[in-house]
Structure formats: structure tokens, C-alpha cells
Design an enzyme around this catalytic site. Sequence first.
Site, PDB file in Angstrom:
ATOM      1  N   ARG A 214      22.711  10.542  11.036  1.00 46.26           N
ATOM      2  CA  ARG A 214      23.998  10.586  10.510  1.00 46.26           C
ATOM      3  C   ARG A 214      23.783   9.615   9.269  1.00 46.26           C
ATOM      4  NH1 ARG A 214      24.929  14.235  13.301  1.00 46.26           N
ATOM      5  NH2 ARG A 214      26.611  14.608  14.818  1.00 46.26           N
TER       6      ARG A 214
ATOM      7  N   GLU B 284      30.140  14.156   3.338  1.00 42.94           N
ATOM      8  CA  GLU B 284      29.731  15.727   3.312  1.00 42.94           C
ATOM      9  C   GLU B 284      30.857  16.646   3.209  1.00 42.94           C
ATOM     10  OE1 GLU B 284      27.273  16.500   6.998  1.00 42.94           O
ATOM     11  OE2 GLU B 284      25.829  14.715   6.415  1.00 42.94           O
TER      12      GLU B 284
ATOM     13  N   HIS C 264      22.446  19.021   5.762  1.00 44.39           N
ATOM     14  CA  HIS C 264      22.698  18.569   7.287  1.00 44.39           C
ATOM     15  C   HIS C 264      22.464  20.128   8.311  1.00 44.39           C
ATOM     16  CE1 HIS C 264      25.195  15.951  10.139  1.00 44.39           C
ATOM     17  NE2 HIS C 264      23.979  16.228  10.737  1.00 44.39           N
TER      18      HIS C 264
END
Length: 315
Positions: free
Chosen positions: A236, A265, A284
Site C-alpha cells: 500500500r 491513486e 497497482h
Amino acid sequence: MSQGAPHRGVVLVTGADLAPQATALLQDYDIVYAGKTPGEDDLVRLCAEHQPEAIIVRYGRITRRVIDACQSLRVISKHGTGIDTIDAVAAGERGIAVKAAAGANAPAVAEQTWAMIFACAKDVVRLDKRIHEGHWDKATHKSLELKDRTIGLVGIGAIGARVAMAAMAFGMKVIAFDPYASRSLEGIRMVDLDTLLAQSDVLSLHCPLTDENRNMINAAALAKLKDGAIIVNTARGGLIDEEALVAALESGKVRAAGLDSFEKEPLTAPHRFQDMDNVILAPHIGGVTDNAYIAMGTGAANNVLAVLQTEGATS
């Protein structure tokens, strides 16, 4: 649903799709898709309209406001492992179960971790760009050999353990920090965080994001690292103080970083990372593979059924 048809529970998916294997498991429920990038207002509206018994979380955040829009919600099931996008406190106050598809994407994320470690150690992206531009840097370039070097893992769960096994195969020493580990694994030396930072040639993060560990890799932590260390984050983004990492990359304290997650994000552009040739960036997608898509979908669906069918049988 046609008029007069028997009531079917609704499962809301905060995404545009779900693996066919997962939808087959949920065949007794009506599935409502929120679309590719649902915002809070979208989710509140859909929850108010459809009153789902379950939410499968792919994208977006399940906030208190979203939860409050649901009168029949019994379970929030993550399509993956990290539940930091779910307000678990608000869910708990309502007796709503919060579940994760633990381990479903572990092979995929471990592979992504190694792709980034290699890209950083071997300078793959920059050399590829240079040779496409007509340069030949053989006489001036030296890569980092990983054999006999130390990899430090923050978190030794399903993903971290896979990364560790690969590291041992490459002849690396493996140390780990994980205050929640229930067992030690052969070949891995458990240490405290300060020791891990001081001894790691490669630092790789594999822990959930919590209020306690947010920005754990900050300026003070980076100062304890070996000079020229590599940092990889496939966990994360909030685990790393991004401004502090930029400074460490610019000074050479950190040789290179491989980042698959970010504090915000999508990555806010322009961002300092985008102009740095010793940073490998990915959107991601560590857990986004063909097999993981199925495993996360079926894992999330089974978690939904485990709650709804149990409650249905006991009500």
C-alpha cells in the site's frame, strides 16, 4: 427482475465485471455492477436503489456514508486482500462482516515484486531506453548482483513468504519484521524494524496499511537504510512517505525504487516520481493477472456466500 418474480438478494460489485467462475457461484443472487471507477456518490445511489445484501469491493471506497445507505447489508467482501478501502469501524457498528480473499493474489503479487526487484537491480528500464536511443553502455554500467545480499521483508504472510522462497533460491539472505507473524519460517531470520532497515540491501513491503504503520518508511527510517539500498512496494502506498523517498532517491541513499502503489491513486500528475529514472512505476497491478482475477473473484464470492447462507440457515 420481472414483476411477480420471487425476491432475490442483490450483490453489488464495485467494478465493471467479475470472473465468470465467481458469477456462477452467485447464481442465486442479482448482481449489480457499479462501473469501472465508481465514486462515493455513485455507490450511495446504487446502494439506496438496490439495497444490496452484500458488496464485493473491487474499486472505490466503502465509506460510512455508503454503508449508511444500505438497510439490508450483511457482508462487505474484498476482491483481494487489502481492506483499507473499507470503513471497518462503521461496518462493525452495524454488525456487517468484512472479509478479504486472503492469499488469492499472493502468487501474482510475489511475481510482481520480483519483476520490480530485478528491474531495479539490473537497471532494466533505463538501459532499454538508452539502447533504443542508440547508446551502448556496456563499458560504463554495473548492475547489482543479488547473490549473498540481504532482502528485508516487512510482513511475512502469504506474499512475503513467496518472495522469501524465491530470494533463497537466488542465494540471498532473508530477514523479516512482522509483529503479527504466528510462526517463523525456515531460512528467515526474524528481526526488529531498526535491524531490518540497517541490514537490508533490498527492502520489500508486504503488510497491510493501518493507522499505526502509515508512513512507516519516512525520513528517519530511510536514514537507517544501507547506502544504495533498493526499495520495492507492492503493498500500500501509504506505507511510504513519498517526499522523503524522493529525497533519498535524489541523494543516492536509495539506489532505486519499484512502486506498484501510491499514497493517492491514480497517481497525481505531475508527480516527482515521473521524472526520476531510478524509479520503476506500475499502476497497482501486482495482483491483476489471469489466474488472480479468478481466484480473487471466487474468493470474494465464497466469502459472501459463507455469511449470507449461514445467516439464512440460522434465521
